[in-house]
Design an enzyme around this catalytic site. Structure first.
Site, PDB file in Angstrom:
ATOM      1  N   ASP A  55       6.759   4.387   7.717  1.00  0.00           N
ATOM      2  CA  ASP A  55       5.713   3.595   7.083  1.00  0.00           C
ATOM      3  C   ASP A  55       6.015   3.560   5.581  1.00  0.00           C
ATOM      4  O   ASP A  55       6.765   4.397   5.073  1.00  0.00           O
ATOM      5  CB  ASP A  55       4.362   4.264   7.362  1.00  0.00           C
ATOM      6  CG  ASP A  55       3.239   3.646   6.564  1.00  0.00           C
ATOM      7  OD1 ASP A  55       3.092   2.404   6.609  1.00  0.00           O
ATOM      8  OD2 ASP A  55       2.516   4.398   5.882  1.00  0.00           O
ATOM      9  N   ASP A  79       3.476   2.456   2.479  1.00  0.00           N
ATOM     10  CA  ASP A  79       2.401   2.911   1.586  1.00  0.00           C
ATOM     11  C   ASP A  79       1.717   4.166   2.132  1.00  0.00           C
ATOM     12  O   ASP A  79       1.226   4.176   3.264  1.00  0.00           O
ATOM     13  CB  ASP A  79       1.376   1.795   1.389  1.00  0.00           C
ATOM     14  CG  ASP A  79       2.010   0.519   0.849  1.00  0.00           C
ATOM     15  OD1 ASP A  79       2.948   0.615   0.029  1.00  0.00           O
ATOM     16  OD2 ASP A  79       1.574  -0.576   1.255  1.00  0.00           O
TER      17      ASP A  79
HETATM   18 MG   LIG Z   1       0.456   4.061   5.266  1.00  0.00          MG
END
Ligand SMILES: [Mg+2]
Ligand SMILES: [Zn+2]
Length: 175
Positions: free
Chosen positions: A9, A11
């Site tokens: 992932d 952010d």
């Molecule tokens: Mg995230």
């Protein structure tokens, strides 16, 4: 021969999650993140980012900003001798204001479309691969794609990657 991948992932996992990040000047690596990418590079993993970017669908920033930020991330990773092999992002949102992006897609996590796309584009052994993300939907996305998913809950991303991808972790040589 199929390769193995570390799906990450973006952010909240690689970088500090400032809401709807799209400006390079707002980008801050999380602890051990570049080093984690480097470790995966050095251990034969494709490093593939899978990220929801509904800020596009919300009209907060254009897709060009997403691409520019991702290019910058790879430029900056050179300082660490690291690289991300591919970025897959979902720009959609079912109720978004921009018609071009307002749709129920297959790629917004927890749907598995981003991982599925990567597996189509690369020859990936899902059983040998791992996803790390900070949100439950990341882990759910991985599981729906048949990939093991692990939650990042802060601390060094490098430590987590080493722990998850090297079995019981590094061993001292028997003496
Ligand atoms: Mg995230
Ligand atoms: Zn999508």
């Amino acid at each position: 021969m199929a390769g193995k991948a570390l799906f990450l992932d973006r952010d909240g996992t690689l970088n500090v999650d400032t809401d709807f990040l799209h400006r390079i000047e707002d980008f801050i690596w999380l602890p051990g993140a570049p080093e984690a990418v480097r470790w995966a590079n050095d251990h034969g993993y494709l490093v593939i980012v899978v990220t929801n970017q509904s800020g596009v669908a919300r009209g907060y920033f254009p897709e060009e900003d997403v691409g520019r930020l991702h290019n910058w991330m790879n430029e900056d990773l050179k300082r660490f001798g690291a690289h991300i092999d591919a970025f897959y992002y979902c720009p959609h949102l079912p109720d978004g204001p921009l018609p071009a992006y307002a749709k129920v897609c297959d790629c917004r996590k927890p749907k598995p479309g981003l991982i599925e796309a990567a597996c189509r584009d690369y020859d990936i052994d899902r059983n040998a691969s791992l996803l790390i993300g900070d949100a439950p939907r990341d882990v759910e996305c991985a599981e729906r794609a048949g990939v093991r998913g692990v939650r990042y809950e802060g601390g060094s991303l490098l430590d987590l990657v080493v722990k998850e991808l090297s079995g019981d972790g590094p061993r001292l040589a028997a003496g």
